[in-house]
Structure formats: C-alpha cells, structure tokens
Write an enzyme that holds these catalytic residues in place. Structure first.
Site, PDB file in Angstrom:
ATOM      1  N   ARG A  35       5.149   1.700  20.037  1.00  0.00           N
ATOM      2  CA  ARG A  35       3.910   2.406  20.403  1.00  0.00           C
ATOM      3  C   ARG A  35       3.967   2.996  21.809  1.00  0.00           C
ATOM      4  O   ARG A  35       3.379   4.046  22.069  1.00  0.00           O
ATOM      5  CB  ARG A  35       2.723   1.452  20.279  1.00  0.00           C
ATOM      6  CG  ARG A  35       2.373   1.222  18.829  1.00  0.00           C
ATOM      7  CD  ARG A  35       1.260   0.248  18.661  1.00  0.00           C
ATOM      8  NE  ARG A  35       0.781   0.263  17.295  1.00  0.00           N
ATOM      9  CZ  ARG A  35      -0.068  -0.611  16.783  1.00  0.00           C
ATOM     10  NH1 ARG A  35      -0.528  -1.588  17.542  1.00  0.00           N
ATOM     11  NH2 ARG A  35      -0.458  -0.527  15.544  1.00  0.00           N
ATOM     12  N   LYS A 198      -3.427  -4.466  -4.801  1.00  0.00           N
ATOM     13  CA  LYS A 198      -4.671  -4.390  -5.588  1.00  0.00           C
ATOM     14  C   LYS A 198      -5.195  -2.979  -5.808  1.00  0.00           C
ATOM     15  O   LYS A 198      -5.111  -2.130  -4.920  1.00  0.00           O
ATOM     16  CB  LYS A 198      -5.759  -5.178  -4.862  1.00  0.00           C
ATOM     17  CG  LYS A 198      -5.493  -6.664  -4.855  1.00  0.00           C
ATOM     18  CD  LYS A 198      -6.600  -7.372  -4.120  1.00  0.00           C
ATOM     19  CE  LYS A 198      -6.520  -8.866  -4.327  1.00  0.00           C
ATOM     20  NZ  LYS A 198      -7.567  -9.556  -3.580  1.00  0.00           N
ATOM     21  N   GLY A 354      -0.587   0.505   6.125  1.00  0.00           N
ATOM     22  CA  GLY A 354      -0.278  -0.886   5.808  1.00  0.00           C
ATOM     23  C   GLY A 354       1.185  -1.196   5.597  1.00  0.00           C
ATOM     24  O   GLY A 354       2.036  -0.823   6.399  1.00  0.00           O
ATOM     25  N   GLY A 377      -4.882   1.452   9.420  1.00  0.00           N
ATOM     26  CA  GLY A 377      -6.257   1.695   8.974  1.00  0.00           C
ATOM     27  C   GLY A 377      -6.660   3.150   9.101  1.00  0.00           C
ATOM     28  O   GLY A 377      -7.322   3.711   8.224  1.00  0.00           O
TER      29      GLY A 377
HETATM   30  P1  AMP Z   1      -0.962  -3.398   0.206  1.00  0.00           P
HETATM   31  O1  AMP Z   1      -1.261  -3.972   1.565  1.00  0.00           O
HETATM   32  O2  AMP Z   1      -2.139  -3.239  -0.673  1.00  0.00           O
HETATM   33  O3  AMP Z   1      -0.117  -2.138   0.312  1.00  0.00           O
HETATM   34  O4  AMP Z   1      -0.101  -4.500  -0.560  1.00  0.00           O
HETATM   35  C1  AMP Z   1       1.179  -4.844  -0.169  1.00  0.00           C
HETATM   36  C2  AMP Z   1       1.565  -6.114  -0.831  1.00  0.00           C
HETATM   37  O5  AMP Z   1       1.580  -5.943  -2.222  1.00  0.00           O
HETATM   38  C3  AMP Z   1       2.942  -6.576  -0.432  1.00  0.00           C
HETATM   39  O6  AMP Z   1       2.820  -7.733   0.337  1.00  0.00           O
HETATM   40  C4  AMP Z   1       3.624  -6.858  -1.764  1.00  0.00           C
HETATM   41  O7  AMP Z   1       4.308  -8.086  -1.774  1.00  0.00           O
HETATM   42  C5  AMP Z   1       2.464  -6.896  -2.736  1.00  0.00           C
HETATM   43  N1  AMP Z   1       2.883  -6.591  -4.104  1.00  0.00           N
HETATM   44  C6  AMP Z   1       3.584  -5.553  -4.534  1.00  0.00           C
HETATM   45  N2  AMP Z   1       3.845  -5.664  -5.859  1.00  0.00           N
HETATM   46  C7  AMP Z   1       3.308  -6.820  -6.281  1.00  0.00           C
HETATM   47  C8  AMP Z   1       3.265  -7.520  -7.530  1.00  0.00           C
HETATM   48  N3  AMP Z   1       3.825  -6.995  -8.607  1.00  0.00           N
HETATM   49  N4  AMP Z   1       2.625  -8.689  -7.588  1.00  0.00           N
HETATM   50  C9  AMP Z   1       2.056  -9.200  -6.472  1.00  0.00           C
HETATM   51  N5  AMP Z   1       2.064  -8.599  -5.266  1.00  0.00           N
HETATM   52  C10 AMP Z   1       2.683  -7.423  -5.163  1.00  0.00           C
END
Ligand code: AMP
Length: 397
Positions: A35, A198, A354, A377
């Site tokens: 940064r 999610k 993220g 964010g």
């Molecule tokens: P996000 O912050 O929403 O981008 O989520 C990232 C996280 O999603 C990472 O820590 C991954 O380990 C998790 N992730 C990716 N694929 C899967 C999966 N099939 N089942 C559970 N977690 C997952």
C-alpha cells in the site's frame, strides 16, 4: 475527472489521503508494504513539481482513542525508505502541532500525520474535524481507494473545503479507470467469473452485472445453491437453501437479458472439509450425502477455459474452490492460467474484491492480469453499482 496530472504543485502543499493501513507484526514492523509503494507515484509527482506532501491515513481500528500500538510513527521510517525522502512526523493530525508542522513544511518535504482514527470524528465524518484537516493543505488529493466507500472526514467530507482544488491521485484514478473498463466500456465478449463461498454475499453484484456481461461464470461454494435449486443432489456441500428461489430468479433474468451462465458440470467432491480428505470427481448434481464439492472438476474447467480464453474483458471475483487447501486449489489456479492466456491475447482482466486478490497473490498471477484492485470493500461496492462517496466528493456529484 480531475486527476493529479491536471495540477502543478509548485509551492503548494498537497494534503493527500493515502491508505497506509498496513499489516504490522508484534515488533511493529510492516509485513506487506504494497500500500505504501502504491501511493509512491502520487507523492513523487507532488515533490517533483516543487511542492510538499502532507500524508494522512488511518491504521487499524483504534475507535476514536489514542492507542500507541496503532501509531503511524511505527511506519514513518519505512515510508521514508520507500519514498526516498526523510518523512517528518507529527503526533496529532489536527490542532496546533499539526498546523505548526504543516506551516513549516518546505517544498520537497513530506509530513506524515498521526492516525486519523485517534479522533472519533474521522469515521463519523465530523464537519469541524474535516475543516481542521483542510486547513493543512492547499490542494486535496485522494489516493486511498481502500476507504473510498466510506463517507469519513478525510475521505469525503474534507473535499468540500477545497472548491475546485481537489483531485484523484494516480492509484485511485487507475482503480476508477479499471472499473470503468469492465462496467462501461469493456470490449465484448465481457465475462464475469464469480466464485467464493456464498450467493448471499454476491447477490447485488450479480444483479448489477447482468446488464453488463455476455457470460457469467459461477464457481466455488455458490455453485451448490444453484444446482440444488435446479433439482440436483449436492450432498453436504455448502448451500443456502433460503437463497434457492433467488438463484432461479437470477437464471431467469440472465436468460431474458441474453447472458450465458456457466455453472460447473463436475466437481472434486471430498469426504470431509479437509486437505487430506478422500476425493472423487462426480457430476455436480449427483453428490451423495457425506460428500461435499470443494473444487471445480476437469470438464468444468474445460468449459471455463473456452469461455475465458475467448473473452475480451474479464472480471474475476472469488475463487472457484477452497484454494487455501492445496488439494482444492487446482481449479482456482487453472482459472488464473486461462485469464493469463486471455490477457496475453489482448483481453483486459480485472481481479478485485476480497479473497480473489489473496488467491492471485498466492499463486503469482499479479503480473499476469491487467489490474489487481487494492480495495476489497470499495471494489465490491463498485461492482454492486454503488457510487462511492470518496469518489463522488471529488467529482462533485
Ligand atoms: P468470498 O470471500 O465470498 O470470495 O469467499 C471466499 C471463500 O470461499 C474462500 O475462503 C474459499 O475457501 C471459499 N470457497 C470456495 N469454494 C468453496 C466450496 N466449494 N465450499 C466451501 N467454501 C468454498
């Protein structure tokens, strides 16, 4: 859009909001200087024009209290080293000491203010506090994309005290350009790859980008909500039952808008959420109880490859598997390679928001994609179609 290039800083004091919220270890040493390095071009431009730079930032979350462990003094020598100028430090960002230090600052010099968030008015967006900050400089420069989604005193409110004497620094301007390239002026076909855990955390992004993309690749944990909604068996895979209806709505909307949605057809299913779990490749809608999908399968990756390598504009947000575990990182690495290939063939690729940035860094794709966003964010909110207050404050919108 006014950028730092539109100003000459000779004999001027630039009040620059930087994002020096860097990670420190127990000995208060910086473990990642990205940064600070990212803000360097803006600071150097001011100095080379013959002006001086007053740097303001937050560090950590002191919640309005003076907290010595979060003092910016800890990073002052590292900033000096990176910029190549000995940085002066003042132990409060407003008040007599700050005014004195700013007044005494000579052309070519750099002053670092103490942590803005030692004052609760920073995050509250206090008007009087912002006005005090504004008195320190002649031109306000915002170069902190990471906090541009916050209407804080130093990121947003302060701008109103500078009339037309305000602009974006190089870093923030680059972020704005990169987002524009994907969301407004991207060469077709435009593809968004959305992964992560999610559906619920990505829903606003999906809804916003359906109007902008030709292809939507869905990967990672989100997959299973879509698959179950369509009647598939997802076993113990991560799934949000209460979002299944929403998933079907998204698919319907995508069809209406002519967006092609690509969902995994096969997955690496594991007997446990663990790197050492037993694994098998199965059809995405045939996962038995006791098994969970943790990575994209080979046929899926072949499909993704075709789409990605034929794209001219690519947005990547979120891993397509549990990349933190070596045995389930293959899909995410493969997607990185497809994007690398597309970029070599002239596509513009943006990675942001993220965990995708962490994945890109971990696997060394940083220099292979066109742009990696510095703001988690802030990037997510931009992709959701929101106007960031820190950006609006400069544009006067
Ligand atoms: P996000 O912050 O929403 O981008 O989520 C990232 C996280 O999603 C990472 O820590 C991954 O380990 C998790 N992730 C990716 N694929 C899967 C999966 N099939 N089942 C559970 N977690 C997952």
């Amino acid at each position: 859009m006014k950028t730092i290039e539109d100003f000459n800083f000779e004999d001027k004091k630039a009040l620059i909001r930087v994002d020096f919220n860097v990670p420190l270890n127990e000995s208060f040493e910086i473990t990642d200087t990205t940064r600070i390095e990212a803000a360097k071009p803006t600071i150097i431009k001011v100095l080379e024009d013959g002006g001086s730079a007053i740097l303001m930032s937050h560090l950590g979350r002191p919640k309005g209290m003076h907290n010595p462990s979060m003092s910016l003094q800890h990073i002052s020598s590292a900033v000096s080293e990176i910029i190549g100028v000995t940085v002066k430090f003042v132990e409060d960002c407003v008040g007599d000491a700050a005014i004195q230090a700013a007044t005494n600052l000579q052309n070519g010099e750099v002053l670092l203010l103490e942590n803005l968030r030692f004052h609760e008015d920073e995050t509250k967006g206090g008007m009087a506090f912002a006005e005090k900050l504004s008195q320190l400089g002649d031109i306000y420069v915002n170069d902190a994309f990471g906090t541009a989604h916050r209407a804080h005193a130093s990121t947003t409110i302060v701008a109103q005290f500078f009339n037309d004497q305000k602009c974006f620094g190089y870093l923030l301007a680059k972020e704005i350009e990169a987002i524009k390239k994907v969301m407004q002026s991207g060469e077709k076909p435009v593809t968004a790859i959305l992964g992560g855990a999610k559906v619920s955390s990505k829903i606003t992004i999906i809804e916003n980008i359906l109007d902008k993309v030709d292809h939507l690749i869905v990967g990672g944990g989100m997959t299973y909500t879509f698959v179950k909604a369509k009647g598939g068996k997802v076993g113990d895979s991560i799934c949000e039952d209460d979002k299944m209806e929403l998933a079907l709505e998204i698919l319907k909307k995508a069809e209406e808008k002519g967006v092609q949605v690509h969902i995994p057809v096969d997955v690496v299913a594991a007997s446990d959420f663990s790197n050492d779990a037993a694994t098998q490749i199965v059809a995405v809608d045939q996962i038995e109880a006791g098994w969970q999908g943790l990575d994209a399968g080979p046929r899926t990756l072949e499909n993704f490859k075709q789409v990605i390598e034929n794209s001219k504009t690519i947005l990547w947000n979120g891993p397509v598997g549990v990349f933190e575990m070596e045995n389930f990182a293959h899909g995410t690495i493969a997607v990185g390679n497809f994007i690398d290939e597309a970029t070599k063939n002239g596509a513009f690729s943006l990675v942001g928001g993220g965990d995708s940035v962490a994945a890109v860094k971990q696997f060394g794709f940083e220099d292979k994609v066109s742009y990696v966003s510095t703001g988690g964010g802030a990037m997510l909110e931009s992709l959701e179609g929101k106007t960031l207050p820190g950006i609006a404050a400069i544009l006067g919108t």
